[in-house]
Design an enzyme around this catalytic site. Structure first.
Site, mmCIF file in Angstrom:
data_model
loop_
_atom_site.group_PDB
_atom_site.id
_atom_site.type_symbol
_atom_site.label_atom_id
_atom_site.label_comp_id
_atom_site.label_asym_id
_atom_site.label_seq_id
_atom_site.Cartn_x
_atom_site.Cartn_y
_atom_site.Cartn_z
ATOM 1 N N HIS A 1 67.415 39.141 76.337
ATOM 2 C CA HIS A 1 66.354 40.073 76.708
ATOM 3 C C HIS A 1 67.029 41.327 77.262
ATOM 4 O O HIS A 1 67.782 41.237 78.232
ATOM 5 C CB HIS A 1 65.426 39.455 77.749
ATOM 6 C CG HIS A 1 64.871 38.138 77.327
ATOM 7 N ND1 HIS A 1 63.985 38.000 76.283
ATOM 8 C CD2 HIS A 1 65.082 36.886 77.800
ATOM 9 C CE1 HIS A 1 63.667 36.721 76.136
ATOM 10 N NE2 HIS A 1 64.326 36.027 77.042
ATOM 11 N N GLU B 1 60.941 32.404 67.481
ATOM 12 C CA GLU B 1 61.008 31.146 66.742
ATOM 13 C C GLU B 1 59.934 31.097 65.661
ATOM 14 O O GLU B 1 60.178 30.612 64.559
ATOM 15 C CB GLU B 1 60.858 29.947 67.675
ATOM 16 C CG GLU B 1 60.872 28.638 66.935
ATOM 17 C CD GLU B 1 61.818 27.601 67.496
ATOM 18 O OE1 GLU B 1 61.959 26.568 66.831
ATOM 19 O OE2 GLU B 1 62.387 27.816 68.562
#
Length: 138
Positions: free
Chosen positions: A88, A61
């Site tokens: 992930h 982010e």
């Protein structure tokens, strides 16, 4: 402004923030990308002694939102993240990870970025997508 001045400016924004806590540092910028790195150590571990997905998401982010800011006129606009998705694919115990944001779409009011997070050997750790909204400053 040259590349080093741009990176220095971005890194100056990290003081007294989550980015400083996670030791995120901007390390490269180009015409269509922005890259930051983060050390993998106990500061960013989850209970099993590996990189925490939340720390990885914070890195994604950070670099995605900062990329939108870099490509926007922040004297008139403000950038806000409105969606983040992250997969992930590999765990990491130590070393560093590098997040590079590349634009998928840079519109007038929304930006969509792909953020690839890799380790020192260019192994894919996480793949992220972030959507930012670009608003007029009030």
């Amino acid at each position: 402004m040259d590349k080093q001045e741009i990176l220095q400016k971005f890194n100056s924004y990290n003081k007294d923030t989550l980015m400083e806590t996670l030791e995120i540092e901007f390390v490269d910028v180009g015409d269509d990308f922005l890259t930051a790195k983060m050390p993998v150590n106990s500061r960013v571990y989850q209970p099993y002694g590996i990189l925490h997905g939340g720390a990885t998401a914070a890195l994604a982010e950070t670099v995605g939102s900062s990329a939108s800011a870099f490509f926007s006129d922040t004297t008139k606009k403000v950038v806000k993240g409105i969606e983040l998705s992250i997969n992930h694919v590999k765990s990491k115990k130590e070393g560093e990870v590098f997040a590079t944001a590349k634009a998928i779409h840079k519109g007038r009011t929304t930006h969509l970025w792909e953020v690839r997070i890799v380790d020192e050997d260019n192994n894919l750790i996480s793949l992220c997508k972030i959507t930012n909204i670009i608003l007029d400053k009030k």
